[in-house]
Design a protein around this motif. Structure first.
Motif, short mmCIF file in Angstrom:
data_model
loop_
_atom_site.label_atom_id
_atom_site.label_comp_id
_atom_site.label_asym_id
_atom_site.label_seq_id
_atom_site.Cartn_x
_atom_site.Cartn_y
_atom_site.Cartn_z
N GLY A 133 -52.88 0.41 -40.97
CA GLY A 133 -53.29 0.65 -39.51
C GLY A 133 -53.03 -0.20 -38.33
O GLY A 133 -53.20 -1.64 -38.78
N THR A 134 -52.70 0.18 -37.17
CA THR A 134 -52.66 -0.80 -35.96
C THR A 134 -53.18 -0.13 -34.92
O THR A 134 -53.56 0.93 -34.91
N SER A 135 -53.28 -0.91 -33.78
CA SER A 135 -53.74 -0.60 -32.32
C SER A 135 -52.86 0.75 -31.81
O SER A 135 -53.26 1.52 -30.96
N VAL A 136 -51.76 0.81 -32.33
CA VAL A 136 -50.78 1.90 -31.64
C VAL A 136 -50.63 3.21 -32.49
O VAL A 136 -50.76 4.17 -32.15
N GLY A 137 -50.60 2.83 -34.02
CA GLY A 137 -50.33 3.99 -34.78
C GLY A 137 -50.66 3.61 -36.35
O GLY A 137 -50.97 2.53 -36.53
N ARG A 138 -50.23 4.50 -37.25
CA ARG A 138 -50.47 4.31 -38.81
C ARG A 138 -49.03 4.53 -39.33
O ARG A 138 -48.21 5.29 -39.14
N LEU A 139 -49.08 3.72 -40.53
CA LEU A 139 -47.75 3.73 -41.24
C LEU A 139 -48.16 4.33 -42.53
O LEU A 139 -49.27 3.72 -43.18
N TRP A 140 -47.51 5.28 -43.26
CA TRP A 140 -47.70 5.50 -44.64
C TRP A 140 -46.36 5.45 -45.40
O TRP A 140 -45.50 5.57 -44.99
N SER A 141 -46.78 4.71 -46.55
CA SER A 141 -45.61 4.14 -47.23
C SER A 141 -46.06 4.34 -48.90
O SER A 141 -47.13 4.13 -49.04
N GLN A 142 -45.03 4.92 -49.52
CA GLN A 142 -45.36 4.88 -51.02
C GLN A 142 -44.13 4.35 -51.79
O GLN A 142 -43.00 5.06 -52.14
N GLY A 143 -44.09 3.27 -51.67
CA GLY A 143 -42.75 2.46 -52.29
C GLY A 143 -41.85 2.26 -51.16
O GLY A 143 -40.71 2.92 -51.10
N ALA A 144 -42.20 1.31 -50.24
CA ALA A 144 -41.16 0.87 -49.25
C ALA A 144 -41.07 -0.39 -48.94
O ALA A 144 -42.17 -1.33 -48.94
N TYR A 145 -39.79 -0.77 -48.43
CA TYR A 145 -39.56 -2.26 -47.95
C TYR A 145 -39.68 -2.52 -46.45
O TYR A 145 -38.86 -1.91 -45.76
N PHE A 146 -40.69 -3.05 -45.87
CA PHE A 146 -40.66 -2.90 -44.46
C PHE A 146 -41.45 -4.16 -43.83
O PHE A 146 -42.30 -4.64 -44.57
N THR A 147 -41.25 -4.18 -42.66
CA THR A 147 -42.17 -5.26 -41.96
C THR A 147 -42.79 -4.67 -40.61
O THR A 147 -42.12 -3.93 -39.95
#
Length: 230
Positions: A133-147
């Motif tokens: 969760g961030t102030s802008v949007g939300r990310l959904w991941s199920q097995g991801a490599y990200f920053t």
């Protein structure tokens, strides 16, 4: 026979309230343990952590962090947080960050609310659903490599591998791998392809290189929800 049955019935009736009380007392005295729990360990410097509203303390070695706890790093600090019972579900908390972590057993998700700074997921074998969760949007991941990095009303997402979605203004937007995406709370966005991976570079530094403030004046900025977005 009738008398014996009568007294047996009265004995059972008298004993039943005590049995129910014993069961209730045993249940009350053995509260259910949390389904999920986190662990945090320092990678550099002296990050701090706290459980809920309790006072923060330095993390000097591996320690437990219950759901609803948070981790904070200073300019020279880094920390590793992982979800017990879920191999591969790890997050690196970068310098200058504050993150709350919690589990949601009902939905099967674990959540990292990034208030400031940057975090990264470095494993693609996490079987749990991660929500950032961030102030802008939300990310959904199920097995991801990200920053992901939060910077002055923008988020910068460097997606390297796996499946990653951005939840923004009621839409679930799949993000392409090998791209850096920056999105503002107003809906403006920019997507840049990443030609080569730089394993020695700090993810936070990579995010700063792609920060919206460095975009050229002539660069196209369009709503993330617009048809035909890049």
């Amino acid at each position: 026979m009738h008398t014996r049955g009568y007294w047996c019935g009265r004995t059972l009736a008298a004993a039943l309230p005590g049995m129910l009380l014993l069961i209730a007392t045993s249940s009350y005295g053995s509260p259910a343990k949390p389904i999920a729990e986190f662990q945090v360990t320092p990678l550099a410097g002296s990050p701090t952590a706290a459980a809920g509203l309790s006072a923060a303390s330095p993390v000097r070695e591996n320690r437990s962090l219950p759901s609803g706890g948070w981790v904070e790093t200073g300019p020279e600090d880094r920390a590793l947080v992982w979800l017990l019972g879920q191999p591969g579900c790890q997050l690196i908390i970068e310098p200058g960050s504050r993150v709350e972590v919690k589990s949601e057993p009902e939905s099967g998700r674990y959540v990292a609310n990034l208030e400031r700074g940057a975090l990264r997921s470095t494993r693609v074998d996490c079987g749990a659903l991660l929500e950032v969760g961030t102030s802008v949007g939300r990310l959904w991941s199920q097995g991801a490599y990200f920053t992901v990095q939060v910077t002055d009303g923008w988020i910068s997402i460097f997606h390297q591998a796996g499946s990653l979605q951005l939840l923004f203004q009621g839409q679930a937007i799949p993000l392409r791998t090998r791209t850096m995406t920056t999105v503002s709370s107003s809906g403006s966005h920019r997507i840049a392809s990443v030609a080569e991976e730089e394993p020695e570079a700090s993810p936070a530094a990579s995010a700063r290189r792609a920060a919206p403030a460095q975009a050229s004046p002539g660069e196209s900025i369009s709503p993330v929800s617009a048809p035909g977005r890049p």
